[in-house]
Design an enzyme around this catalytic site. Structure first.
Site, PDB file in Angstrom:
ATOM      1  CB  CYS A 152      53.813  56.025  15.482  1.00 29.10           C
ATOM      2  SG  CYS A 152      52.106  55.242  14.710  1.00 29.10           S
ATOM      3  CE  LYS A 169      48.028  48.441  17.934  1.00 26.95           C
ATOM      4  NZ  LYS A 169      48.400  48.296  16.567  1.00 26.95           N
ATOM      5  CG  ASN A 208      54.324  58.936  11.138  1.00 19.20           C
ATOM      6  OD1 ASN A 208      54.247  60.067  10.351  1.00 19.20           O
ATOM      7  ND2 ASN A 208      53.980  57.924  10.060  1.00 19.20           N
ATOM      8  CB  SER A 225      53.545  57.484   6.108  1.00 21.24           C
ATOM      9  OG  SER A 225      53.544  58.531   7.291  1.00 21.24           O
ATOM     10  CB  VAL A 234      59.538  51.494   9.382  1.00 21.44           C
ATOM     11  CG1 VAL A 234      60.376  51.475  10.725  1.00 21.44           C
ATOM     12  CG2 VAL A 234      58.122  52.234   9.732  1.00 21.44           C
ATOM     13  CG  HIS A 279      51.374  59.941  13.518  1.00 22.79           C
ATOM     14  ND1 HIS A 279      51.015  60.085  12.147  1.00 22.79           N
ATOM     15  CD2 HIS A 279      51.283  58.866  13.778  1.00 22.79           C
ATOM     16  CE1 HIS A 279      50.662  58.620  12.033  1.00 22.79           C
ATOM     17  NE2 HIS A 279      50.876  58.187  13.012  1.00 22.79           N
ATOM     18  NE  ARG A 339      45.662  55.974   8.833  1.00 21.76           N
ATOM     19  CZ  ARG A 339      46.628  55.391   9.650  1.00 21.76           C
ATOM     20  NH1 ARG A 339      47.646  56.105   9.940  1.00 21.76           N
ATOM     21  NH2 ARG A 339      46.480  54.211  10.247  1.00 21.76           N
ATOM     22  CB  SER A 373      62.356  42.646  -1.045  1.00 28.80           C
ATOM     23  OG  SER A 373      61.055  42.862  -1.334  1.00 28.80           O
TER      24      SER A 373
END
Length: 340
Positions: free
Chosen positions: A130, A215, A316, A160, A14, A243, A236, A40
């Site tokens: 999403c 949600k 998404n 994803s 993202v 999506h 899923r 990172s």
């Protein structure tokens, strides 16, 4: 004069999309900082034709920065978002941490742009889930015309949505199907995802629904209208990105499918592809990399008095996450901060 913008979580799926979309939409940036965890540190990420080296989120000083797009998950957000807000940097958060707090706005710019003023409460704005984001883009213009009473939605959510680990698991399991002895057991998901579907996203709640389903209910009410009843089944599916949702809507007033099609064609953020022929609809493959939420299969539901069915598809990682966050940043800049 532009903005000083931070992207936290810049090395994730993202976060990288946030940087891409800021560049694609030519967001007025004077300076940009890409932040990541210490492990990172120094990783290079792209911002248009520039290459940025990530800085340490833990030690970053948010003083003097205008806005920060967060894609670091709830745990890290809980630590760092208040620090950014206290320094005067408006946080646009992609995690679920703040979505349900009454004094923090939850925004989809096509649906409730006026809610942006609520950022002043705590200097934080929440980005929705999403699966909710694309659905409410479709619901809001129809609700404005005929008042929605009830929504029944089944989602078909790509891997994803579970991050890089979800993408890797689908890829590895798919390859393992064709190589004897190299089968890959489920790790990220609760069951095999390759060549399978799993009716389980997030944890189960006491009423038998999952948190992902909850949600969608709670966020639709907060963004569109508290009176709308929503029931969801979230699944899923073995798709890398994109999506899809099958949405059944019951209205207070009759809404003809042709009028609904016209309303959606004129609505912001929506592309209607709806022909009753082979290929006259959109699948997840076609939506990848696109900004729009695509609507197809618009038709009356003859089993109830005022009902419609439709098919909704979106990238998404874009509308479901990074794009919506950038649109919130644009809204914040245009309506409130007004630098660009």
């Amino acid at each position: 004069m532009g903005y000083r913008v931070v992207v936290a979580g810049a090395t994730g799926n993202v976060g990288r999309e946030m940087l891409n979309i800021l560049a694609e939409r030519q967001f007025p940036v004077d300076e940009i900082a890409a932040l990541a965890s210490r492990k990172s540190l120094g990783t290079e990420v792209s911002f248009g034709d520039k290459t940025l080296k990530t800085q340490d989120l833990d030690t970053f000083d948010f003083e003097g920065w205008d806005m920060a797009l967060f894609a670091v998950g709830s745990s890290a957000t809980k630590t760092y978002a208040p620090k950014a807000a206290a320094a005067g940097c408006v946080v646009i958060d992609n995690s679920s941490l703040y979505r349900y707090e009454p004094d923090i706005p939850l925004i989809v710019p096509e649906c409730n742009p006026d809610a942006i003023e609520g950022y002043r409460n705590r200097m934080i704005i929440a980005n929705p889930n999403c699966s909710t984001a694309q659905m409410v883009v479709a619901l809001k213009p129809l609700h404005d015309r005929a008042r929605i009473k009830r929504v029944v939605v089944s989602t078909y959510q790509s891997v994803s949505g579970a991050g890089k680990e979800g993408i890797d698991e689908l890829w590895d399991q798919t390859k393992g199907m064709y190589v004897p002895g190299q089968e890959v057991a489920p790790s990220k998901f609760q069951a095999q995802i390759a060549f399978n579907v799993i009716p389980h996203i997030d944890v189960f709640l006491d009423d038998g629904s999952t948190k992902e389903e909850w949600k969608m209910v709670a966020e639709t009410k907060k963004i569109v209208d508290t009176s709308i009843k929503v029931t969801a089944t979230c699944v899923r599916v073995p798709v890398f990105v994109g999506h899809s949702e099958s949405i059944n809507i019951e209205f207070e007033d009759f809404l003809d499918e042709d009028e609904a099609r016209d309303i959606l064609r004129e609505a912001p953020g929506i592309m209607v592809i709806d022909k009753r022929e082979d290929g006259g609809y959109v699948t997840p493959v076609e939506c990848v990399g696109e900004f729009a939420t695509y609507i197809s299969r618009i038709r009356q539901d003859s089993t109830i008095e005022n009902g419609l069915n439709l098919w909704c598809v979106s990238d998404n990682l874009r509308k479901g996450a990074a794009l919506n966050a950038v649109q919130i940043a644009e809204l914040l800049g245009n309506r409130v901060l007004k630098k660009g």
